[in-house]
Enzyme design. Structure first.
Site, PDB file in Angstrom:
ATOM      1  N   ARG A  35       0.838  -1.207   0.000  1.00  0.00           N
ATOM      2  CA  ARG A  35       0.000   0.000   0.000  1.00  0.00           C
ATOM      3  C   ARG A  35       0.871   1.256   0.000  1.00  0.00           C
ATOM      4  NH1 ARG A  35      -1.962   3.523  -1.150  1.00  0.00           N
ATOM      5  NH2 ARG A  35      -3.757   4.713  -0.425  1.00  0.00           N
ATOM      6  N   THR A 144     -16.978  -7.015   2.030  1.00  0.00           N
ATOM      7  CA  THR A 144     -17.531  -5.698   1.734  1.00  0.00           C
ATOM      8  C   THR A 144     -19.035  -5.765   1.470  1.00  0.00           C
ATOM      9  OG1 THR A 144     -17.509  -3.863   0.156  1.00  0.00           O
ATOM     10  CG2 THR A 144     -16.908  -5.995  -0.717  1.00  0.00           C
ATOM     11  N   SER A 183     -17.401  -3.286  -9.237  1.00  0.00           N
ATOM     12  CA  SER A 183     -16.025  -3.010  -9.692  1.00  0.00           C
ATOM     13  C   SER A 183     -15.249  -4.319  -9.627  1.00  0.00           C
ATOM     14  CB  SER A 183     -15.348  -1.980  -8.771  1.00  0.00           C
ATOM     15  OG  SER A 183     -15.059  -2.577  -7.512  1.00  0.00           O
ATOM     16  N   HIS A 186     -14.700  -5.203  -6.041  1.00  0.00           N
ATOM     17  CA  HIS A 186     -15.848  -5.841  -5.389  1.00  0.00           C
ATOM     18  C   HIS A 186     -16.065  -7.263  -5.930  1.00  0.00           C
ATOM     19  CE1 HIS A 186     -16.950  -1.535  -4.449  1.00  0.00           C
ATOM     20  NE2 HIS A 186     -17.231  -2.101  -3.296  1.00  0.00           N
ATOM     21  N   ASN A 244     -14.520  10.325   4.232  1.00  0.00           N
ATOM     22  CA  ASN A 244     -13.203  10.856   4.594  1.00  0.00           C
ATOM     23  C   ASN A 244     -12.769  11.949   3.628  1.00  0.00           C
ATOM     24  OD1 ASN A 244     -12.880   9.445   6.901  1.00  0.00           O
ATOM     25  ND2 ASN A 244     -11.252   8.090   6.166  1.00  0.00           N
TER      26      ASN A 244
HETATM   27  N1  USQ Z   1     -18.520   9.240  -4.251  1.00  0.00           N
HETATM   28  C1  USQ Z   1     -18.851  10.570  -4.427  1.00  0.00           C
HETATM   29  N2  USQ Z   1     -17.857  11.497  -4.318  1.00  0.00           N
HETATM   30  C2  USQ Z   1     -16.574  11.159  -4.007  1.00  0.00           C
HETATM   31  C3  USQ Z   1     -16.248   9.812  -3.801  1.00  0.00           C
HETATM   32  C4  USQ Z   1     -17.250   8.869  -3.934  1.00  0.00           C
HETATM   33  O1  USQ Z   1     -19.992  10.926  -4.696  1.00  0.00           O
HETATM   34  O2  USQ Z   1     -15.743  12.075  -3.912  1.00  0.00           O
HETATM   35  C5  USQ Z   1     -19.592   8.220  -4.317  1.00  0.00           C
HETATM   36  C6  USQ Z   1     -19.338   7.066  -5.261  1.00  0.00           C
HETATM   37  O3  USQ Z   1     -19.801   7.356  -6.561  1.00  0.00           O
HETATM   38  C7  USQ Z   1     -20.110   5.929  -4.590  1.00  0.00           C
HETATM   39  C8  USQ Z   1     -20.030   6.255  -3.114  1.00  0.00           C
HETATM   40  O4  USQ Z   1     -19.660   7.627  -3.026  1.00  0.00           O
HETATM   41  O5  USQ Z   1     -21.448   5.968  -4.975  1.00  0.00           O
HETATM   42  C9  USQ Z   1     -19.048   5.423  -2.325  1.00  0.00           C
HETATM   43  O6  USQ Z   1     -17.761   5.522  -2.891  1.00  0.00           O
HETATM   44  P1  USQ Z   1     -16.452   5.291  -2.004  1.00  0.00           P
HETATM   45  O7  USQ Z   1     -15.267   5.637  -2.831  1.00  0.00           O
HETATM   46  O8  USQ Z   1     -16.614   5.982  -0.706  1.00  0.00           O
HETATM   47  O9  USQ Z   1     -16.521   3.728  -1.651  1.00  0.00           O
HETATM   48  P2  USQ Z   1     -16.299   2.398  -2.535  1.00  0.00           P
HETATM   49  O10 USQ Z   1     -15.587   2.684  -3.798  1.00  0.00           O
HETATM   50  O11 USQ Z   1     -17.603   1.683  -2.641  1.00  0.00           O
HETATM   51  O12 USQ Z   1     -15.321   1.499  -1.674  1.00  0.00           O
HETATM   52  C10 USQ Z   1     -15.098   1.691  -0.279  1.00  0.00           C
HETATM   53  C11 USQ Z   1     -13.774   1.018   0.098  1.00  0.00           C
HETATM   54  C12 USQ Z   1     -13.905  -0.488  -0.091  1.00  0.00           C
HETATM   55  C13 USQ Z   1     -15.080  -0.998   0.718  1.00  0.00           C
HETATM   56  C14 USQ Z   1     -16.354  -0.267   0.310  1.00  0.00           C
HETATM   57  C15 USQ Z   1     -17.529  -0.624   1.198  1.00  0.00           C
HETATM   58  O13 USQ Z   1     -12.690   1.519  -0.680  1.00  0.00           O
HETATM   59  O14 USQ Z   1     -12.702  -1.120   0.318  1.00  0.00           O
HETATM   60  O15 USQ Z   1     -15.242  -2.382   0.495  1.00  0.00           O
HETATM   61  O16 USQ Z   1     -16.149   1.160   0.481  1.00  0.00           O
HETATM   62  S1  USQ Z   1     -19.055  -0.508   0.338  1.00  0.00           S
HETATM   63  O17 USQ Z   1     -19.079   0.753  -0.422  1.00  0.00           O
HETATM   64  O18 USQ Z   1     -20.131  -0.517   1.322  1.00  0.00           O
HETATM   65  O19 USQ Z   1     -19.151  -1.607  -0.592  1.00  0.00           O
END
Ligand code: USQ
Length: 382
Positions: A35, A144, A183, A186, A244
């Site tokens: 990482r 996840t 993705s 996922h 975050n």
């Molecule tokens: N999003 C925004 N603006 C941003 C970043 C993201 O609107 O600046 C949106 C994305 O389009 C998405 C949502 O926020 O709809 C979540 O995105 P994310 O980047 O916060 O999370 P994700 O890519 O789904 O992945 C993260 C972790 C992953 C974990 C997952 C849990 O990186 O390791 O497994 O969250 S979950 O989302 O519940 O599947």
């Protein structure tokens, strides 16, 4: 209890390893530090300056508890992994050693292949090593919520298994929830589930799969004890997750980056609760005859636009609605069962309690490390 934490240098792994050591467990971290190398590869940085693994381990042994480290690539070196398991003799292995960014996994061919090869091999190598080393070891895996997809097509999201009635026999049963990954990352967590089902069926492995939501916050009771223990905190468009990112954006007066309409609902959990839930799962192991145990490791559900509006009202932020780089539902409903961990004593930290404090900390201490060129760096899913 002796516990191996694979991927114990990462965002969730490090505070979890500290939490387990602080509770009196003897912890061995296995990590290849990949990482940290990916930060260089994508020209990004944790906004918090993280110490070297050597300094982390030495400080943790002074301030927290018994914790050791071996640089082993769990995906590429199954023999070293097996030897480490045999010589340490853990009662449990907590497995975080996977590439965890959805955007990173969608950059291109190299990243797709790396994510699949690394994640599937690491999970498989651990299961296989347990068969040879000691089948009584309890494997706790960080999965996840994304394996379910985020739709309400089958109603509320259960804990791993969906109750169905078979048309031809009219009998009711439970099946592994049909996966719908969004993705390559996922997808690998969906594939992990099949490995677990087979290793449980054939060798009776004791496995707990924790389907975690989006983690927010950065510090825990242990990481806050010293600058050398501080956790990483990603805000870039590849490894930073939405809440975050909003915290760092708010602290730096940068407009909040809402993708699309912001109608995406997701489940969230604070980093301290990640560490607590893993400890609960480890200290209350799945029984040998139980099927693969699946818990949803989540605290609460929010929409992206709901979060942005909360930040706007609390901190006066501007909202910047940008084109969504991902292929995902523009809007979805989400109701998640999290009764498994709650039944073990999990009492979630909710967003309102820690939010202002986290924003304040970042604003005060780490803002000089913010690089605005790293904010809108997500690859497109197209
Ligand atoms: N999003 C925004 N603006 C941003 C970043 C993201 O609107 O600046 C949106 C994305 O389009 C998405 C949502 O926020 O709809 C979540 O995105 P994310 O980047 O916060 O999370 P994700 O890519 O789904 O992945 C993260 C972790 C992953 C974990 C997952 C849990 O990186 O390791 O497994 O969250 S979950 O989302 O519940 O599947």
């Amino acid at each position: 209890m002796k516990i191996i934490v694979t991927g114990g240098d990462g965002f969730c792994g490090w505070p979890t390893a500290l939490g387990l050591a602080s509770a009196g467990h003897s912890v061995l971290i296995l990590d290849n530090l990949t990482r940290r190398n990916i930060d260089d590869e994508i020209s990004s940085n944790s906004i918090t300056p993280i110490a070297s693994i050597k300094s982390r381990i030495s400080e943790a042994n002074k301030l927290i508890g018994e914790i050791n480290f071996a640089n082993i690539d769990v995906a590429a070196n199954p023999l070293a992994l097996k030897e480490a398991i045999k010589s340490f003799g853990p009662a449990a292995i907590v497995h975080f050693a996977e590439q965890r960014s959805a955007p990173y996994s969608m950059i291109g061919d190299k990243e797709r292949c790396y994510t699949v090869n690394n994640n599937i091999s690491s999970t498989h190598n651990i299961c296989s090593a347990i068969v040879d080393a000691d089948r009584s070891i309890h494997l706790v895996h960080l999965g996840t919520m994304g394996v379910y997809g985020y739709s309400d097509i089958f109603g509320n999201i259960p804990e791993g298994y969906l109750g169905v009635t078979i048309n031809s026999t009219e009998k009711s049963t439970e099946i592994l929830y049909p996966t719908n990954p969004g993705s390559i990352y996922h997808l690998t967590k969906s594939m992990d589930q099949l490995l677990f089902q087979f290793y449980h069926k054939n060798w009776g492995l004791k496995i707990t799969d924790l389907h975690q939501g989006i983690v927010w916050g950065t510090q825990t009771d242990e990481t806050i004890k010293s600058d050398l223990l501080v956790n990483r905190f990603d805000y870039d468009g590849i490894f930073g997750t939405v809440l975050n990112r909003f915290i760092v954006q708010a602290a730096n007066e940068y407009p909040l980056t809402v993708y699309g309409t912001g109608g995406q609902k997701r489940a969230f959990i604070h980093i301290s609760d990640t560490a607590r839930c893993i400890r609960l799962a480890v200290e209350n192991p799945a029984s040998k005859n139980e099927r693969v145990r699946i818990f949803n490791q989540v605290s609460e559900v929010h929409s992206v636009i709901g979060l942005a509006n909360l930040f706007k009202s609390q901190f006066g932020c501007n909202i910047n609605t940008v084109e969504n780089p991902r292929k995902e539902l523009a809007e979805n409903d989400l109701v998640v069962d999290n009764s498994g961990l709650k039944n073990l004593g999990f009492s979630p930290i909710l967003l309102s309690e820690g939010l202002a404090q986290d924003v304040g900390n970042i604003a005060k201490v780490f803002s000089q490390n913010f690089n605005k060129d790293n904010v809108l760096t997500s690859p497109k899913w197209a």
